[in-house]
Design a protein around this motif. Structure first.
Motif, PDB file in Angstrom:
ATOM      1  N   LEU A  17      43.202  93.972  73.379  1.00  0.00           N
ATOM      2  CA  LEU A  17      42.650  93.034  72.399  1.00  0.00           C
ATOM      3  C   LEU A  17      41.155  93.279  72.198  1.00  0.00           C
ATOM      4  CD1 LEU A  17      44.471  89.818  73.581  1.00  0.00           C
ATOM      5  CD2 LEU A  17      44.789  90.983  71.403  1.00  0.00           C
ATOM      6  N   PRO A  18      40.693  93.179  70.956  1.00  0.00           N
ATOM      7  CA  PRO A  18      39.252  93.364  70.716  1.00  0.00           C
ATOM      8  C   PRO A  18      38.457  92.157  71.194  1.00  0.00           C
ATOM      9  CG  PRO A  18      40.362  92.775  68.672  1.00  0.00           C
ATOM     10  CD  PRO A  18      41.438  92.947  69.726  1.00  0.00           C
ATOM     11  N   GLY A  19      37.224  92.395  71.564  1.00  0.00           N
ATOM     12  CA  GLY A  19      36.357  91.303  72.005  1.00  0.00           C
ATOM     13  C   GLY A  19      36.631  90.919  73.445  1.00  0.00           C
ATOM     14  N   LYS A  20      35.953  89.862  73.867  1.00  0.00           N
ATOM     15  CA  LYS A  20      36.091  89.389  75.242  1.00  0.00           C
ATOM     16  C   LYS A  20      37.013  88.184  75.290  1.00  0.00           C
ATOM     17  CE  LYS A  20      33.532  87.799  79.194  1.00  0.00           C
ATOM     18  NZ  LYS A  20      32.359  87.178  79.723  1.00  0.00           N
ATOM     19  N   GLN A  21      37.944  88.222  76.205  1.00  0.00           N
ATOM     20  CA  GLN A  21      38.815  87.087  76.445  1.00  0.00           C
ATOM     21  C   GLN A  21      38.310  86.390  77.696  1.00  0.00           C
ATOM     22  OE1 GLN A  21      40.258  90.297  75.941  1.00  0.00           O
ATOM     23  NE2 GLN A  21      40.223  89.763  73.794  1.00  0.00           N
TER      24      GLN A  21
END
Length: 103
Positions: free
Chosen positions: A22-26
């Motif tokens: 997944l893109p970005g920070k979770q």
């Protein structure tokens, strides 16, 4: 006992892979990552059995792909809800502010 350890390891691997895909920070804690990975593995295994590809000759690529897909979907759904729930009206702590210093 070893089966529980194996389930946690698989959940960790699937959860971390889902977060990497997944893109970005979770911004979810590691226990949530493991839990979502376990749930994704369970759902993927169930769907694989439902469509008849749970056990095949060799490596069960379709089953593993389904498990990873469910893990990615769960992390994508839960991560924004987790962040939204943690940054509520009380500053993210989940508790109302105290007035200990006010007199």
């Amino acid at each position: 006992m070893f089966q529980i350890v194996w389930i946690v390891i698989v959940g960790l691997v699937l959860g971390v892979l889902a977060k990497l895909i997944l893109p970005g920070k979770q911004a979810i804690p590691i226990w949530m990552t493991i839990l979502l990975g376990i749930l994704g593995a369970w759902l993927g295994d169930g769907v694989a059995g439902w469509i008849g590809v749970r056990n095949t000759n060799g490596i069960d690529w379709i089953r593993h792909a389904l498990q990873l897909a469910f893990s990615v979907a769960l992390v994508a759904l839960v991560a924004p809800l987790w962040v939204k729930g943690r940054s509520g009206p009380h500053g993210g702590s989940g508790r109302p502010p105290t007035n200990a210093g006010w007199r």
